[in-house]
Scaffold this active site. Sequence first.
Site, PDB file in Angstrom:
ATOM      1  N   HIS A 188     -25.590 -40.341  17.480  1.00 10.61           N
ATOM      2  CA  HIS A 188     -25.023 -41.107  16.362  1.00 10.61           C
ATOM      3  C   HIS A 188     -23.618 -40.635  16.041  1.00 10.61           C
ATOM      4  O   HIS A 188     -23.296 -39.460  16.214  1.00 10.61           O
ATOM      5  CB  HIS A 188     -25.937 -41.062  15.142  1.00 10.61           C
ATOM      6  N   ASP A 222     -22.065 -41.303  12.937  1.00  8.24           N
ATOM      7  CA  ASP A 222     -21.839 -41.002  11.517  1.00  8.24           C
ATOM      8  C   ASP A 222     -22.173 -39.540  11.220  1.00  8.24           C
ATOM      9  O   ASP A 222     -22.883 -38.879  11.986  1.00  8.24           O
ATOM     10  CB  ASP A 222     -22.658 -41.942  10.616  1.00  8.24           C
ATOM     11  N   GLU A 272     -27.148 -43.159  11.098  1.00  7.01           N
ATOM     12  CA  GLU A 272     -28.312 -42.296  11.307  1.00  7.01           C
ATOM     13  C   GLU A 272     -28.613 -41.474  10.061  1.00  7.01           C
ATOM     14  O   GLU A 272     -29.757 -41.194   9.756  1.00  7.01           O
ATOM     15  CB  GLU A 272     -28.100 -41.369  12.513  1.00  7.01           C
ATOM     16  N   GLU A 273     -27.532 -41.088   9.348  1.00  2.00           N
ATOM     17  CA  GLU A 273     -27.704 -40.091   8.278  1.00  2.00           C
ATOM     18  C   GLU A 273     -28.272 -40.671   6.983  1.00  2.00           C
ATOM     19  O   GLU A 273     -28.767 -39.922   6.145  1.00  2.00           O
ATOM     20  CB  GLU A 273     -26.360 -39.414   7.981  1.00  2.00           C
TER      21      GLU A 273
HETATM   22 ZN   LIG Z   1     -27.674 -36.173  12.499  1.00  2.00          ZN
END
Ligand SMILES: [Zn+2]
Length: 167
Positions: free
Chosen positions: A95, A97, A162-163
């Site tokens: 990911h 982000d 993702e976060e």
């Molecule tokens: Zn992560």
Amino acid sequence: MHEKILSQAEKLEGLMIDTLTRLCKIPAISPHNGGTGEDAKIAELEKIIHELGLDEKAKIKIEYVDDEKALNKKRPSLFLEYPGKKSRRLCILTHVDIVPEGDRNFWTLDPFQPEVRGSRLYGRGVSDNGTGLVSSLFALKALLNAGVEPEYTVNLAFVADEEMGSR
Ligand SMILES: [Zn+2]
């Protein structure tokens, strides 16, 4: 062959560190966490893929997911597909982000100006998920530099969000 690929990977060390530094200078923080999202980082990643020559044979696709809070009301993810000898796929997902840097008083450097100290690179997003991202890209580059045609089709996914919930 194993040795050949490893020696190509070693030759790419400097470029890997530069690439990770370059990407980590762009804070891709979720718009749901006070940031501006992944657009700039995905654009830089696309540039890097071009500089590495990976787009000569690979198909590059940017897909968007709607997000009301995002700059352009959508969040980008980049997908790279490199043809292998077989249509069976090897997929690696990372990911782009990152989480916010938090209280700057706890940092001994600017989190978005990564620095090599000793044998490590320090900065926000270097470990989560920058190292994995750059590793997947340069694993493919090392294979190609070693003159190896991948056995399986290689799919690298560089995804947004993702976060903060992975919508
Ligand atoms: Zn992560």
